[in-house]
Scaffold this motif. Structure first.
Motif, short mmCIF file in Angstrom:
data_model
loop_
_atom_site.label_atom_id
_atom_site.label_comp_id
_atom_site.label_asym_id
_atom_site.label_seq_id
_atom_site.Cartn_x
_atom_site.Cartn_y
_atom_site.Cartn_z
N UNK A 1 7.47 2.36 11.65
CA UNK A 1 8.01 2.52 10.31
C UNK A 1 9.22 1.62 10.18
N UNK A 2 9.36 1.00 9.01
CA UNK A 2 10.51 0.11 8.80
C UNK A 2 11.80 0.92 8.73
N UNK A 3 12.92 0.25 8.99
CA UNK A 3 14.20 0.94 8.94
C UNK A 3 14.46 1.54 7.57
N UNK A 4 14.09 0.82 6.51
CA UNK A 4 14.35 1.32 5.16
C UNK A 4 13.49 2.55 4.87
N UNK A 5 12.23 2.52 5.24
CA UNK A 5 11.37 3.68 4.99
C UNK A 5 11.85 4.91 5.74
N UNK A 6 12.46 4.73 6.90
CA UNK A 6 12.93 5.89 7.67
C UNK A 6 14.07 6.61 6.96
N UNK A 7 14.72 5.94 6.02
CA UNK A 7 15.82 6.54 5.27
C UNK A 7 15.36 7.29 4.03
N UNK A 8 14.09 7.15 3.67
CA UNK A 8 13.59 7.79 2.45
C UNK A 8 13.51 9.30 2.63
N UNK A 9 13.99 10.01 1.61
CA UNK A 9 13.98 11.47 1.61
C UNK A 9 13.33 11.98 0.33
N UNK A 10 12.82 13.21 0.36
CA UNK A 10 12.24 13.78 -0.85
C UNK A 10 13.20 13.71 -2.02
N UNK A 11 12.67 13.34 -3.17
CA UNK A 11 13.46 13.23 -4.39
C UNK A 11 13.88 11.81 -4.71
N UNK B 1 6.99 12.15 6.73
CA UNK B 1 6.74 12.83 8.00
C UNK B 1 5.99 11.88 8.94
N UNK B 2 6.61 11.58 10.06
CA UNK B 2 5.96 10.74 11.06
C UNK B 2 5.57 9.37 10.56
N UNK B 3 6.34 8.82 9.65
CA UNK B 3 6.05 7.49 9.12
C UNK B 3 5.10 7.47 7.95
N UNK B 4 4.54 8.62 7.60
CA UNK B 4 3.66 8.70 6.43
C UNK B 4 4.49 9.22 5.25
N UNK B 5 4.56 8.41 4.20
CA UNK B 5 5.40 8.73 3.05
C UNK B 5 4.49 9.11 1.88
N UNK C 1 3.25 -0.05 7.56
CA UNK C 1 2.55 -1.20 6.98
C UNK C 1 3.14 -1.65 5.64
N UNK C 2 3.68 -0.71 4.88
CA UNK C 2 4.23 -1.00 3.55
C UNK C 2 5.68 -0.56 3.51
N UNK C 3 6.58 -1.47 3.13
CA UNK C 3 7.99 -1.11 2.97
C UNK C 3 8.26 -0.86 1.49
N UNK C 4 8.47 0.41 1.15
CA UNK C 4 8.74 0.78 -0.23
C UNK C 4 10.14 0.30 -0.64
N UNK C 5 10.31 0.07 -1.94
CA UNK C 5 11.56 -0.44 -2.47
C UNK C 5 12.31 0.69 -3.16
N UNK C 6 13.47 1.08 -2.64
CA UNK C 6 14.24 2.15 -3.31
C UNK C 6 14.76 1.68 -4.67
N UNK C 7 14.79 2.60 -5.61
CA UNK C 7 15.32 2.34 -6.95
C UNK C 7 16.63 3.12 -7.09
#
Length: 58
Positions: free
Chosen positions: A1-11, A31-35, A51-57
């Motif tokens: 999982x990318x560093x940025x995706x690991x920071x993503x939280x619900x909401x 959970x476990x790298x699955x967002x 595989x995919x790095x989501x872009x935070x808004x």
């Protein structure tokens, strides 16, 4: 999982880098790298964070 995706939280709001037509999405779980994200125009999608790095808004 990318560093940025690991920071993503619900909401948090994100965009998919190659699917702008899906609109903004709200993170449901990370959970476990699955967002799981609920996108405006696509609905619920489970994304492999390795595989995919989501872009935070902000």
């Amino acid at each position: 999982m990318s560093d940025m995706n690991s920071l993503l939280e619900p909401g948090m709001i994100v965009r998919h880098p190659t699917r702008p037509d899906w609109g903004d999405g709200q993170v449901q779980s990370n959970i476990g790298g699955m967002v799981t994200v609920m996108f405006q125009h696509e609905g619920k999608v489970v994304i492999d964070g390795g595989k995919i790095e989501l872009i935070p808004v902000f």
